[in-house]
Write a protein that holds these residues in place. Structure first.
Motif, PDB file in Angstrom:
ATOM      1  N   ALA A  12       8.067   0.165 -12.217  1.00  0.00           N
ATOM      2  CA  ALA A  12       6.949  -0.391 -11.609  1.00  0.00           C
ATOM      3  C   ALA A  12       7.858  -2.124 -11.839  1.00  0.00           C
ATOM      4  O   ALA A  12       8.027  -3.140 -10.824  1.00  0.00           O
ATOM      5  N   ALA A  13       8.218  -2.205 -12.733  1.00  0.00           N
ATOM      6  CA  ALA A  13       8.844  -3.685 -13.328  1.00  0.00           C
ATOM      7  C   ALA A  13      10.199  -3.674 -12.595  1.00  0.00           C
ATOM      8  O   ALA A  13      10.450  -4.790 -11.874  1.00  0.00           O
ATOM      9  N   ALA A  16       8.884  -4.815  -9.191  1.00  0.00           N
ATOM     10  CA  ALA A  16       8.233  -6.090  -9.354  1.00  0.00           C
ATOM     11  C   ALA A  16       9.618  -6.891  -9.000  1.00  0.00           C
ATOM     12  O   ALA A  16       8.689  -8.463  -9.257  1.00  0.00           O
ATOM     13  N   ARG A 124       4.321 -10.504  -7.137  1.00  0.00           N
ATOM     14  CA  ARG A 124       3.940  -9.804  -6.104  1.00  0.00           C
ATOM     15  C   ARG A 124       2.933  -9.266  -7.146  1.00  0.00           C
ATOM     16  O   ARG A 124       3.733  -8.108  -8.106  1.00  0.00           O
ATOM     17  N   PRO A 125       1.402  -9.684  -7.676  1.00  0.00           N
ATOM     18  CA  PRO A 125       0.630  -8.533  -8.565  1.00  0.00           C
ATOM     19  C   PRO A 125       0.732  -7.254  -8.325  1.00  0.00           C
ATOM     20  O   PRO A 125       0.488  -6.990  -7.208  1.00  0.00           O
ATOM     21  N   VAL A 126       0.995  -6.464  -9.004  1.00  0.00           N
ATOM     22  CA  VAL A 126       0.838  -5.013  -9.092  1.00  0.00           C
ATOM     23  C   VAL A 126      -0.461  -4.959  -9.715  1.00  0.00           C
ATOM     24  O   VAL A 126      -0.417  -5.537 -10.409  1.00  0.00           O
ATOM     25  N   GLY A 150       0.623  -1.500 -13.835  1.00  0.00           N
ATOM     26  CA  GLY A 150      -0.296  -2.563 -12.800  1.00  0.00           C
ATOM     27  C   GLY A 150      -1.601  -3.096 -13.370  1.00  0.00           C
ATOM     28  O   GLY A 150      -2.592  -2.689 -14.845  1.00  0.00           O
TER      29      GLY A 150
END
Length: 156
Positions: A12-13, A16, A124-126, A150
């Motif tokens: 995820a990181a 992002a 881009r918010p997760v 997130g």
């Protein structure tokens, strides 16, 4: 560079925008130093506190800055200020809630600045798991178990 606690969070990181990730485990501060060729990082964004805060200080480059956001990891750390002096380090508190009493217009100003960046895809918010409001205990369990990737969302 992102510091993460699982491979899911590493993915995820990276998605992002993190250039690299380091898994939290024994010796993570040394791993950060090694990946920066000994230089260290310019900014540490600390939401955990405790021992991670102290190791975060050790990861800083000269003229680095730690932004303290919270203490989800437990104890509030203490700092020996000689460390700050020797490397021109800054520690900055960033408390959203209490600061709104100082500047009540701040949330609207931040929203106005962020919305175009989100719209353009620069930020881009997760978004992680979503729960109905009555599922709040399950959402809290996900947070407590550190299983969230997130933001955890409660839907009204």
């Amino acid at each position: 560079m992102g510091l993460v606690s699982s491979t899911d969070k590493a993915d995820a990181a990276l998605a992002a925008g993190a250039h690299e990730v380091v898994l939290v485990r024994e010796g993570w501060a040394r791993a950060v130093r090694a990946r920066t060729a000994g230089r260290g990082v310019d900014v540490v964004f600390d939401v955990v506190g405790g021992d991670r805060f102290v190791d975060g200080l050790r990861c800083l480059a000269v003229d680095g800055r730690v932004i303290v956001v919270g203490f989800t990891g437990g104890p509030i750390p203490e700092v020996r200020v000689n460390r700050l002096l020797l490397t021109n380090t800054e520690i900055v508190g960033a408390a959203w809630g209490p600061y709104t009493r100082v500047d009540p217009s701040m949330p609207q100003a931040v929203h106005a600045a962020l919305l175009p960046l989100i719209t353009r895809g620069v930020v881009r918010p997760v978004v992680g798991p979503r729960f109905p409001l009555e599922g709040a205990p399950d959402a809290l369990r996900v947070l407590q178990d550190r299983a969230a990737v997130g933001k955890v969302v409660l839907e009204l």
